[in-house]
Design an enzyme around this catalytic site. Structure first.
Site, PDB file in Angstrom:
ATOM      1  N   ASP A  21      -0.172  -7.627   1.803  1.00 50.18           N
ATOM      2  CA  ASP A  21       0.569  -6.174   1.661  1.00 50.18           C
ATOM      3  C   ASP A  21       1.929  -6.230   1.775  1.00 50.18           C
ATOM      4  OD1 ASP A  21       0.594  -3.476   1.505  1.00 50.18           O
ATOM      5  OD2 ASP A  21      -0.282  -3.273   3.727  1.00 50.18           O
ATOM      6  N   SER A  80       4.357   2.471   8.013  1.00 54.42           N
ATOM      7  CA  SER A  80       3.914   1.335   7.173  1.00 54.42           C
ATOM      8  C   SER A  80       5.320   0.734   6.408  1.00 54.42           C
ATOM      9  CB  SER A  80       2.849   1.664   6.275  1.00 54.42           C
ATOM     10  OG  SER A  80       1.526   1.563   6.738  1.00 54.42           O
ATOM     11  N   GLY A  81       5.213  -0.469   5.967  1.00 53.84           N
ATOM     12  CA  GLY A  81       6.360  -0.795   4.964  1.00 53.84           C
ATOM     13  C   GLY A  81       7.492  -1.036   5.758  1.00 53.84           C
ATOM     14  N   HIS A  98       0.846  -1.143  -0.002  1.00 55.15           N
ATOM     15  CA  HIS A  98       0.059   0.128   0.043  1.00 55.15           C
ATOM     16  C   HIS A  98       0.706   1.220   0.129  1.00 55.15           C
ATOM     17  CE1 HIS A  98       0.272   0.081   4.420  1.00 55.15           C
ATOM     18  NE2 HIS A  98       0.069   1.598   4.273  1.00 55.15           N
TER      19      HIS A  98
HETATM   20  N1  ARG Z   1      -1.362   2.146   7.420  1.00 56.26           N
HETATM   21  C1  ARG Z   1      -0.307   2.784   8.116  1.00 56.26           C
HETATM   22  C2  ARG Z   1       0.429   3.637   7.319  1.00 56.26           C
HETATM   23  O1  ARG Z   1       0.282   3.709   6.039  1.00 56.26           O
HETATM   24  C3  ARG Z   1       0.255   1.926   9.206  1.00 56.26           C
HETATM   25  C4  ARG Z   1      -0.578   1.943  10.278  1.00 56.26           C
HETATM   26  C5  ARG Z   1      -0.159   0.953  11.361  1.00 56.26           C
HETATM   27  N2  ARG Z   1      -1.235   1.145  12.534  1.00 56.26           N
HETATM   28  C6  ARG Z   1      -1.100   0.486  13.377  1.00 56.26           C
HETATM   29  N3  ARG Z   1      -2.130   0.898  14.317  1.00 56.26           N
HETATM   30  N4  ARG Z   1      -0.258  -0.518  13.935  1.00 56.26           N
HETATM   31  O2  ARG Z   1       1.963   3.963   7.506  1.00 56.26           O
END
Ligand code: ARG
Length: 311
Positions: free
Chosen positions: A157, A256-257, A107
């Protein structure tokens, strides 16, 4: 209504679109336009925050600590490729898994994101001090599914970035091993939002210890279950949950990632990729990670120069 982190991501995009372009500085607006429509939601989020618009994200607590310089030498930051130094706009994390390969979340780089749009920063825990390296190819998992924008599902993902040159130096830039599966002594790191960062990424890498949670526990009705046995589980075998039922410590937007590692003998081993969560660090809303063991074959094949299926 349940305002989830996933929904928050979708709402954030809607907010970006509702803001007239005139609200942004001309140079920045032009830059955002240069990327066109083909960048990931996360990149669109990062651009909006950088343009001084109101925070689109609702960070809570990360609960981590700033890591010592030189630690986590596999951690990289993903930054916008079309901006020149010194400007660096981080939008995701990643892990160096081979001298010329970075593993990240799908993503972070989906929606047809071009390799030109992404650079990585390696070799330092401070994002302004690391070395900037170009990405020359992006491989998003062929079975990556974001799902409906108002209720995304984050299946598979994972994505690999091929770098324009090998970067390892055996010291501050070292790939992480990915071969062992396990859940002991987990640790997550990233430059993502914290309680005090107003939705912006931090400049110095942070890390936090988290506890592994079984998929069964994570699908429980107090966590990610919906009380309806007929609907599919939100936490699938390709996902791994970690965090604390009482909340307080978690990865968050912008992480993320990035890597979820575990302690193995004398080193740390990569076991997951920061993927999603409902909010951040909320009670019973564990962080959800891509379970690397399910994707190990694909990663190994791509790195070994074998056929590397992508979207
Ligand atoms: N989707 C988020 C991003 O794009 C990461 C979220 C992780 N969330 C969590 N509560 N651990 O950075």
């Amino acid at each position: 209504m349940r305002i989830t982190g996933r929904l928050a991501c979708a709402l954030a995009l809607a907010t970006i679109m509702a803001i007239p372009p005139a609200a942004a500085e001309p140079a920045k607006a032009a830059r955002a336009k240069a990327y066109g429509a083909n960048i990931s939601l996360r990149m669109q989020n990062a651009l909006a925050v950088d343009d001084g618009r109101p925070p689109l994200l609702q960070p809570k607590v990360f609960g981590g600590r700033t890591v010592p310089v030189g630690s986590d030498p596999w951690q990289v930051a993903l930054i916008m490729g079309l901006t020149d130094d010194p400007e660096r706009i981080p939008f995701c994390g990643g892990s160096l898994v081979a001298p010329q390969w970075v593993l990240t979340a799908a993503h972070c780089v989906d929606n047809g994101t071009e390799a030109d749009a992404v650079d990585v920063v390696v070799g330092h825990t401070n994002i302004d001090k690391g070395r900037r390296v170009e990405v020359d190819a992006i491989y998003v998992r062929p079975d990556w599914v974001y799902g409906p924008i108002d209720d995304p599902i984050f299946h598979n993902d994972a994505a690999l970035l091929h770098l324009s040159r090998p970067v390892t130096d055996g010291r501050t830039i070292t790939p992480v091993a990915t071969v062992v599966a396990g859940t002991a002594n987990l640790r997550v790191s990233g430059w993502g939002a914290t309680e005090t960062s107003k939705g912006e990424m931090v400049r110095d890498l942070k890390a936090a210890g988290v506890k592994s949670v079984t998929n069964k526990q994570c699908n429980d009705d107090v966590a990610y279950g919906d009380g309806n046995a007929a609907t599919p589980d939100r936490i699938t075998p390709g996902m791994l949950c970690a965090g604390f039922a009482e909340g307080g410590t978690d990865s968050c937007e912008g992480d993320s990632g990035g890597p979820l590692t575990m302690a193995a003998a004398d080193r740390r081993v990569l076991v997951g990729i920061v993927s999603w969560g409902d909010g951040c660090a909320e009670k019973n809303k564990f962080g959800v990670y891509t379970r690397l063991s399910e994707y190990q074959r694909w990663v190994a094949d791509c790195i070994d120069g074998k056929p590397c299926p992508k979207q």
